[in-house]
Design an enzyme around this catalytic site. Structure first.
Site: not given
Ligand SMILES: Cc1cc2nc3c(=O)[nH]c(=O)nc-3n(C[C@H](O)[C@H](O)[C@H](O)COP(=O)(O)OP(=O)(O)OC[C@H]3O[C@@H](n4cnc5c(N)ncnc54)[C@H](O)[C@@H]3O)c2cc1C
Length: 392
Positions: A371-372
């Site tokens: 959720e962000g």
């Molecule tokens: C258990 C679980 C349940 C979930 N359930 C859902 C769901 O029901 N539906 C759904 O749609 N999603 C779901 N998610 C997804 C979740 O919302 C994402 O994991 C999350 O938005 C982060 O995306 P990512 O994992 O691809 O990380 P990334 O976006 O790849 O980020 C990796 C790191 O880089 C950092 N980063 C990224 N961009 C920037 C920036 N511009 N500046 C500085 N730092 C940055 C992030 O803060 C993070 O630390 C779930 C995730 C988990 C783990």
């Protein structure tokens, strides 16, 4: 865990800010968690199993769509009630709160807000009663923090849409009956589609090996030339603000939910510190342990005030997405820090499933990311106060 001695934390008499109805709702959910969740949740988490047998009971206590009007199968309640329900459920387990948040804020909310009257009537009562479970597909393998880059898309084929793409990290996906899926149309606009289990080409493989939210099933959504009926398009959502408004609703619930997890850890650590004897004294008599406990109750109290004020603003229609980001970010970090400190107060016992703390701690590692992420919410606050965007 079967003997749940939890007592709520109310250092600043915040109960005085609640109505009689708020307190009745909170106490009913607390009772449900003590009776139905606490005795079984550790075993389910250890086995990586969602306690699906709790779904009818969760529906009964009004956990699904608390703020959706009653005529559509919701609870017709205000946002403080919604927050208190999330707090008590997450006091039991963040995975269970995730199931409930997705159902209410990420499936019922978009169908209610952006759906046609037919869609509302078809799905909402079923979802509110827990007869149908939903999931929310926004995140993709290559697009997490940046959902606007999504590649999942659909084409207009005359009498239906043809959907292709994949979503990752989707809570409830392995057993959900429907998915609210965000995908780009041929013009590149993000739209919402309701995809039903059983549609040809639609699969939901489970993601295994998680150390966090083990009592909540997570999986993929894979769309391989899925024919989606045209009446399944949400007519009133266009652009990223559709899914983002759902996330605002869910993040608000998280800002309350994690207070529940924090209160459970603090309550457990406080009780343990008064009972555990070392060097001939309860460990709670040592200043180092008192510092931890005193800081915990201070942080919980601040988080409670933040969440309560946000709820009032939300009920008045004044809460901004940036204010919600601040509360989500602050309160999740608060809960995670309290889980870590509480774990230490329990010494070796803190790492076992005898107590809930380690499970909360591992769960919160997901809550701080989904959720962000923690970083993204900070950037939202930064953008809000400077007017300058630091994302790209
Ligand atoms: C258990 C679980 C349940 C979930 N359930 C859902 C769901 O029901 N539906 C759904 O749609 N999603 C779901 N998610 C997804 C979740 O919302 C994402 O994991 C999350 O938005 C982060 O995306 P990512 O994992 O691809 O990380 P990334 O976006 O790849 O980020 C990796 C790191 O880089 C950092 N980063 C990224 N961009 C920037 C920036 N511009 N500046 C500085 N730092 C940055 C992030 O803060 C993070 O630390 C779930 C995730 C988990 C783990």
């Amino acid at each position: 865990m079967s003997n749940d001695l939890f007592e709520g934390v109310d250092y600043y008499q915040l109960d005085d800010l609640l109505t009689t109805e708020h307190k009745l709702i909170r106490d009913a959910v607390r009772q449900f968690v003590k009776q139905e969740v606490s005795p079984i949740i550790e075993e389910h988490a250890q086995k990586c199993e969602t306690p699906k047998h709790l779904i009818p009971g969760l529906a009964e206590i009004g956990a699904f769509g608390p703020t959706i009007p009653v005529e559509y199968g919701g609870g017709g309640l205000d946002n403080i009630s919604y927050g208190l329900i999330m707090q008590e459920i997450e006091r039991g387990d963040s995975g269970l709160r995730s199931l409930v948040s997705v159902q209410g804020s990420l499936v019922m909310y978009p169908i209610y807000t952006f759906g046609s009257e037919e869609q509302r009537k078809k799905y909402l009562p079923q979802l509110g009663s827990g007869k149908m479970i939903g999931c929310f597909g926004l995140t993709e393998p290559d697009h997490g923090s940046n959902p606007s880059g999504m590649i999942t898309n659909f084409k207009d084929k005359g009498d239906h849409y043809l959907l292709n793409g994949a979503k990752l990290w989707i809570s409830n996906s392995p057993f959900a009956d429907i998915a609210v899926v965000w995908a780009k149309d041929e013009a590149g606009d993000i739209r919402g589609l309701i995809v039903e289990r059983g549609m040809e080409g639609f699969t939901t493989p489970e993601t295994h090996g998680k150390w966090s939210l083990r009592a909540s099933a997570t999986g993929e959504l894979v769309f391989d030339n899925v024919k989606v009926p045209k009446e399944n398009l949400l007519p009133n959502a266009k652009g990223l603000k559709g899914p983002l408004s759902c996330l605002s609703t869910a993040r608000y619930g998280i800002s309350w939910g994690v207070i529940g997890a924090a209160m459970d850890c603090y309550d457990t650590a406080l009780r343990y510190a008064k009972e555990r004897i070392q060097f001939g004294k309860p460990i709670g008599q040592f200043q180092l342990q008192q510092k931890k406990l005193a800081e915990m109750v201070t942080e919980i109290t601040k988080a409670q005030l933040l969440a309560w004020r946000l709820g009032v603003l939300k009920d008045e229609g004044k809460a901004t997405p940036a204010q919600i980001s601040m509360a989500k970010r602050n309160n999740v970090e608060m809960a995670l820090n309290i889980a870590r400190e509480s774990r230490q107060i329990l010494g070796g016992m803190g790492i076992t499933g005898e107590y809930s703390i380690m499970r909360h701690m591992m769960n919160l590692e997901s809550v701080i990311t989904y959720e962000g992420t923690h970083d993204i919410h900070l950037l939202i606050t930064g953008m809000d106060i400077t007017g300058l965007e630091a994302f790209k």
